[in-house]
Design a protein around this motif. Structure first.
Motif, PDB file in Angstrom:
ATOM      1  N   THR A  21       0.914  -1.151   0.157  1.00  0.00           N
ATOM      2  CA  THR A  21       0.049   0.063  -0.055  1.00  0.00           C
ATOM      3  C   THR A  21       0.835   1.311  -0.096  1.00  0.00           C
ATOM      4  N   SER A  22       1.811   1.105   0.999  1.00  0.00           N
ATOM      5  CA  SER A  22       2.899   2.495   1.043  1.00  0.00           C
ATOM      6  C   SER A  22       3.588   2.622  -0.615  1.00  0.00           C
ATOM      7  N   ARG A  23       4.107   1.627  -1.069  1.00  0.00           N
ATOM      8  CA  ARG A  23       4.653   1.845  -2.302  1.00  0.00           C
ATOM      9  C   ARG A  23       3.439   2.264  -3.536  1.00  0.00           C
ATOM     10  N   SER A  24       2.237   1.803  -3.552  1.00  0.00           N
ATOM     11  CA  SER A  24       1.477   2.307  -4.331  1.00  0.00           C
ATOM     12  C   SER A  24       0.951   3.915  -4.261  1.00  0.00           C
ATOM     13  N   LEU A  25       1.182   4.281  -3.181  1.00  0.00           N
ATOM     14  CA  LEU A  25       0.714   5.742  -2.649  1.00  0.00           C
ATOM     15  C   LEU A  25       2.074   6.618  -2.777  1.00  0.00           C
ATOM     16  N   GLY A  26       3.274   6.014  -3.015  1.00  0.00           N
ATOM     17  CA  GLY A  26       4.394   6.708  -3.065  1.00  0.00           C
ATOM     18  C   GLY A  26       4.965   7.083  -1.872  1.00  0.00           C
ATOM     19  N   ILE A  27       4.989   6.292  -0.742  1.00  0.00           N
ATOM     20  CA  ILE A  27       5.414   6.816   0.561  1.00  0.00           C
ATOM     21  C   ILE A  27       6.753   6.406   0.557  1.00  0.00           C
ATOM     22  N   LYS A  28       7.701   6.915   1.042  1.00  0.00           N
ATOM     23  CA  LYS A  28       9.152   6.768   1.117  1.00  0.00           C
ATOM     24  C   LYS A  28       9.795   7.107   2.443  1.00  0.00           C
ATOM     25  N   PRO A  29      10.098   6.048   3.157  1.00  0.00           N
ATOM     26  CA  PRO A  29      10.821   6.087   4.299  1.00  0.00           C
ATOM     27  C   PRO A  29      11.983   7.265   4.569  1.00  0.00           C
ATOM     28  N   GLN A  30      11.999   8.017   5.602  1.00  0.00           N
ATOM     29  CA  GLN A  30      13.119   8.915   5.663  1.00  0.00           C
ATOM     30  C   GLN A  30      14.391   8.350   5.748  1.00  0.00           C
ATOM     31  N   LYS A  31      15.384   8.979   5.368  1.00  0.00           N
ATOM     32  CA  LYS A  31      16.736   8.438   5.619  1.00  0.00           C
ATOM     33  C   LYS A  31      17.481   9.330   6.695  1.00  0.00           C
TER      34      LYS A  31
END
Length: 367
Positions: A21-31
């Protein structure tokens, strides 16, 4: 063995669903430097969600809440997965915000706005999801918003509680709002800690002295559970004061984790934070358990962890209400999948937007 396989199965479903779901929404973890701590937060939030599945599974009623149907030796292990995760949340918060209190640039107003925007928008969104879904479920009469809204918000004095359309807030949220009360108490204390720390030369000694005081005070007070929360906070403080960041090998970290869990009997006593301090310190120093905590699915889980923590209760409530007659596996799998979808959505459209607002405020304040 049955419970181990079940637990791992539900945990895997949740991790995979959040990741997709996160990938489909374009969510990226903070580095950032402490990426493993994000992964740790995600694992803990997921374990709390699975932990609460078992609390609901022993009876047909929407309001069933007990682990008495499980054998005592297994029950202890299930307790630890959820309650230790909460303790780790407390250590994480204490570590992050004690570091702020040690900084020269600490600003009380910015800190207060930051914490307000972090906590309340997702909580309010969760409450209105509960309101809408319980209205549809029609488990009781309609409760006007003004009768439950304020009493359902977490404040520093007591845990929130209300009935929303006939559904107890404790059941609808899996009871997690009480932890936000302690988080808010920590936030309230941080400005005072900042003032004190400016006058303390040996900060590690000061924190250790407080820990010794709490350990001694447990013999004078009946509720050791509350003292354990303070000890988790102090353990996080202590990790923040230690500047050494030499990373031990992952093999040693796994051994230390195993020993900490072996010696732990109850999550909410004053000695358990001492065991978990060692584990938390190794992760702060960069231990990621052979890359597990910094893997993409786990850091994605960590990014959405607060939304998952808030929302999993109502997804379980709805799934059990409508699907219990089809068997435990059906409603529990549906609850995990639903939580794994809703949490990233809430993160993107509520959590992250409140963070953007906070950043805009900080930029405007600097101009």
């Amino acid at each position: 063995m049955k419970y181990i396989l079940e637990y791992g199965f539900y945990l895997s479903i949740l991790i995979v669903t959040v990741y997709i779901t996160s990938r489909s929404l374009g969510i990226k973890p903070q580095k950032h430097k402490y990426a493993a701590l994000d992964g740790l937060r995600g694992i803990c939030a997921a374990m709390v969600a699975v932990f609460h599945l078992y609390w609901r599974a022993g009876g047909e009623s929407d309001f069933y809440w007990s682990l008495d149907y499980i054998a005592s030796n297994i029950k202890r292990s299930i307790y630890l997965t959820g309650e230790l995760s909460v303790g780790v949340f407390f250590m994480l918060s204490a570590f992050l915000f004690f570091r702020k209190a040690l900084a020269e640039s600490f600003n009380v107003k910015d800190f207060a706005i930051s914490r307000f925007m972090r906590i309340y928008p997702p909580v309010i969104a969760t409450l209105f999801i509960i309101y809408i879904t319980t209205f549809i479920m029609s488990v009781g009469g309609h409760t006007p918003v003004w009768e439950w809204f304020i009493s359902s918000l977490p404040f520093i004095f007591k845990a929130p509680g209300a009935d929303i359309n006939g559904m107890s807030l404790q059941i609808a949220t899996s009871g997690v709002f009480w932890t936000l009360v302690w988080e808010l108490r920590l936030y309230f204390a941080i400005p005072f800690i900042y003032i004190i720390m400016k006058k303390i030369k040996y900060k590690e000694v000061f924190v250790v002295s407080l820990m010794v005081l709490v350990l001694g005070y447990k013999y004078l007070i009946g509720n050791e559970q509350y003292l354990s929360y303070i000890m988790y906070f102090l353990a996080g403080f202590l990790v923040a004061t230690i500047k050494t960041n030499k990373r031990p090998s992952d093999l040693i970290c796994v051994l230390l984790l195993f020993l900490a869990l072996y010696f732990t009997r109850h999550a909410y006593n004053t000695t358990t934070p001492l065991y978990m301090f060692v584990v938390f310190y190794t992760i702060k120093c960069g231990c990621d358990y052979f890359g597990l905590l910094t893997s993409r699915p786990i850091t994605m889980l960590g990014t959405c962890s607060f939304s998952l923590y808030l929302i999993h209760g109502i997804t379980q409530t709805i799934s059990k209400h409508y699907l219990y007659s089809y068997g435990d596996y059906i409603w529990q799998i549906c609850a995990m999948v639903t939580a794994g979808i809703v949490a990233p959505v809430m993160y993107k459209y509520v959590e992250s937007r409140s963070t953007v607002f906070k950043r805009r405020y900080e930029q405007a304040a600097k101009q």
